[in-house]
Design an enzyme around this catalytic site. Structure first.
Site, PDB file in Angstrom:
ATOM      1  N   TYR A 139      74.228  79.806  84.183  1.00  0.00           N
ATOM      2  CA  TYR A 139      75.648  80.043  83.890  1.00  0.00           C
ATOM      3  C   TYR A 139      76.532  79.727  85.098  1.00  0.00           C
ATOM      4  O   TYR A 139      77.693  79.381  84.947  1.00  0.00           O
ATOM      5  CB  TYR A 139      75.875  81.513  83.510  1.00  0.00           C
ATOM      6  CG  TYR A 139      75.712  81.823  82.048  1.00  0.00           C
ATOM      7  CD1 TYR A 139      74.532  81.531  81.371  1.00  0.00           C
ATOM      8  CD2 TYR A 139      76.741  82.446  81.343  1.00  0.00           C
ATOM      9  CE1 TYR A 139      74.378  81.850  80.041  1.00  0.00           C
ATOM     10  CE2 TYR A 139      76.595  82.773  80.004  1.00  0.00           C
ATOM     11  CZ  TYR A 139      75.414  82.470  79.356  1.00  0.00           C
ATOM     12  OH  TYR A 139      75.277  82.801  78.037  1.00  0.00           O
ATOM     13  N   LYS A 189      59.964  81.335  81.909  1.00  0.00           N
ATOM     14  CA  LYS A 189      59.365  80.094  81.391  1.00  0.00           C
ATOM     15  C   LYS A 189      58.587  79.477  82.557  1.00  0.00           C
ATOM     16  O   LYS A 189      58.813  78.333  82.965  1.00  0.00           O
ATOM     17  CB  LYS A 189      60.480  79.177  80.859  1.00  0.00           C
ATOM     18  CG  LYS A 189      59.993  77.964  80.078  1.00  0.00           C
ATOM     19  CD  LYS A 189      59.352  78.294  78.746  1.00  0.00           C
ATOM     20  CE  LYS A 189      58.779  77.023  78.127  1.00  0.00           C
ATOM     21  NZ  LYS A 189      57.989  77.296  76.894  1.00  0.00           N
ATOM     22  N   ASP A 221      59.645  81.737  74.901  1.00  0.00           N
ATOM     23  CA  ASP A 221      59.455  81.311  73.500  1.00  0.00           C
ATOM     24  C   ASP A 221      58.603  82.342  72.760  1.00  0.00           C
ATOM     25  O   ASP A 221      58.908  82.740  71.625  1.00  0.00           O
ATOM     26  CB  ASP A 221      58.854  79.896  73.414  1.00  0.00           C
ATOM     27  CG  ASP A 221      57.624  79.688  74.287  1.00  0.00           C
ATOM     28  OD1 ASP A 221      57.327  80.548  75.139  1.00  0.00           O
ATOM     29  OD2 ASP A 221      56.955  78.647  74.118  1.00  0.00           O
ATOM     30  N   ASP A 249      70.944  88.660  71.403  1.00  0.00           N
ATOM     31  CA  ASP A 249      71.481  88.474  70.045  1.00  0.00           C
ATOM     32  C   ASP A 249      70.382  88.712  69.009  1.00  0.00           C
ATOM     33  O   ASP A 249      70.614  89.325  67.966  1.00  0.00           O
ATOM     34  CB  ASP A 249      72.043  87.056  69.862  1.00  0.00           C
ATOM     35  CG  ASP A 249      73.545  86.983  70.128  1.00  0.00           C
ATOM     36  OD1 ASP A 249      74.032  87.779  70.955  1.00  0.00           O
ATOM     37  OD2 ASP A 249      74.224  86.138  69.514  1.00  0.00           O
TER      38      ASP A 249
HETATM   39  C1  IPM Z   1      77.664  87.481  75.757  1.00  0.00           C
HETATM   40  C2  IPM Z   1      78.491  86.312  75.303  1.00  0.00           C
HETATM   41  C3  IPM Z   1      79.024  85.570  76.524  1.00  0.00           C
HETATM   42  C4  IPM Z   1      77.815  85.081  77.304  1.00  0.00           C
HETATM   43  C5  IPM Z   1      79.991  84.420  76.201  1.00  0.00           C
HETATM   44  C6  IPM Z   1      81.166  84.880  75.379  1.00  0.00           C
HETATM   45  C7  IPM Z   1      80.450  83.717  77.443  1.00  0.00           C
HETATM   46  O1  IPM Z   1      77.747  85.503  74.459  1.00  0.00           O
HETATM   47  O2  IPM Z   1      78.204  88.344  76.477  1.00  0.00           O
HETATM   48  O3  IPM Z   1      76.488  87.547  75.379  1.00  0.00           O
HETATM   49  O4  IPM Z   1      77.267  83.999  77.003  1.00  0.00           O
HETATM   50  O5  IPM Z   1      77.416  85.782  78.230  1.00  0.00           O
HETATM   51 MG    MG Z   2      75.834  86.289  73.925  1.00  0.00          MG
END
Ligand code: IPM
Ligand code: MG
Length: 360
Positions: A139, A189, A221, A249
């Site tokens: 990131y 990984k 994975d 997620d």
């Molecule tokens: C999260 C979100 C953020 C990330 C985005 C909105 C930049 O998906 O907090 O998980 O990727 O960290």
């Molecule tokens: Mg996210």
């Protein structure tokens, strides 16, 4: 007196944050000494000041004791240059405030077992914690670019960690595991990436200081597969920024809805920004139907980690459980035969129960 900065952001952000602010104000009326301020971030910041993280917001953030954030982003910003996009405001505030430790608990409320996409027996009593490194990795890695060389477009990013960044998130994860079931699984990984090999090596080194915690390693994975195959095998997972984004997620969905998961992003001194892990959900923004519980549960994490109000945190979580037990469901967690309530209705239901518990 604790100063709390509220950053509603975009999409459903303002609607869900409003319910969470009501919760904070409820605690305030019962004696919690807080002062609430508002600031701009994301698309809201860009629209009003030209920056997704206005200087004034950063100053307010630095002067605050804790931050509550809604969500950022929306399709109207798709063509905005990357450095001005709403998401950049979020990444910048995480980076500027050194909020490297992102705690994402995935807890299944038994009332919602049927809302999970997995069979109830696979997720019943699920309680796992993802510790995501939040200010490094791909990131933030340099170099990064989007360029054209001899007429050919190419783009790249860099996944980089130094040992100090890995070590500090390792300590957070081991300490979290010590307070839970004492099992830590580090996700990487390492069969492909140098950066993961270093990650694994440093995790093993730090492990020597936490003999009471069992450490295992898993490739990302496989971890994705195990999360949807047998999620209860995990207690605490620790991983890098990108892998943590993806796995959290997936973990969220195990609990029935991404609308249920709070998070805390902390620096070394437990100063923190608290936010639901879901996004700005532009498809349902403005309709008053979004689930505010992840944001309300983020307030509970704020009470626990930054304001040192353990009892208040427990009471708020009980109020949320009582609300679910009474049958209140927003559309994302309602079964097909259940009537869904609005953002405001479920928010008010939490407040009612909170008041009862606080008066008791
Ligand atoms: C999260 C979100 C953020 C990330 C985005 C909105 C930049 O998906 O907090 O998980 O990727 O960290
Ligand atoms: Mg996210």
């Amino acid at each position: 007196m604790s100063r709390i900065l509220i950053l509603p952001g975009d999409g459903i952000g303002p609607e869900i944050v409003e319910q969470a602010v009501n919760v904070l104000q409820c605690f305030q009326s019962y004696g919690l000494s807080i002062e609430i301020e508002h600031g701009l971030i994301g698309g809201a910041g860009y629209d009003q000041t030209g920056s997704p993280l206005p200087e004034q917001t950063l100053q307010l953030a630095r002067a605050s004791d804790a931050i509550l954030l809604g969500a950022v982003g929306g399709p109207q910003y798709d063509s905005v240059p990357r450095h001005l996009r709403p998401e950049q405001g979020l990444l910048d505030i995480r980076g500027q405030l050194n909020l490297f430790a992102n705690l994402r608990p995935a807890l299944l409320y038994s009332q919602l077992a049927e809302a999970s996409s997995l069979k109830p027996e696979l997720v019943a009593d699920l309680d796992l914690l993802i510790v995501r490194e939040l200010t490094g990795g791909i990131y933030f890695g340099q170099p990064r670019a989007n360029e054209k060389i001899d007429g050919v477009r190419r783009a790249y990013n860099t996944m980089v960690y130094d040992e100090n960044e890995i070590r500090r998130i390792a300590h957070v994860a081991f300490k979290a595991a010590q307070k839970r079931d004492k099992r830590l699984c580090s996700i990487d990984k390492a069969n492909v990436l140098e950066v993961s090999l270093l990650w694994r090596t440093v995790m093993d080194e730090v492990h020597s200081e936490y003999a009471d915690v069992e450490l295992s390693h898993m490739y990302v994975d496989n971890a994705a597969m195990q999360l949807v195959r047998a999620p209860k095998q995990f207690d605490v997972m620790v991983t890098s920024n990108l892998f943590g984004d993806i796995l959290s997620d997936a973990a969220a969905m195990l609990t029935g809805s991404i609308g249920m998961l709070p998070s805390a992003s902390l620096n070394e001194h437990n100063f923190g920004m608290y936010e639901p892990i879901h996004g700005s959900a532009p498809d349902i923004a403005g309709q008053g139907i979004a689930n505010p519980l992840a944001t309300i549960l983020s307030v509970a994490m704020m009470l626990r980690y930054s304001l040192d109000q353990q009892e208040a945190a427990d009471i708020l979580e009980q109020a949320v459980i009582a609300t679910l037990r009474s049958g209140f469901r927003t559309q994302d967690i309602a079964k097909s035969d259940e009537a869904a309530v609005s953002t405001v209705q479920i928010g008010e239901a939490v407040i009612e129960r909170l008041q009862t518990l606080l008066t008791a």
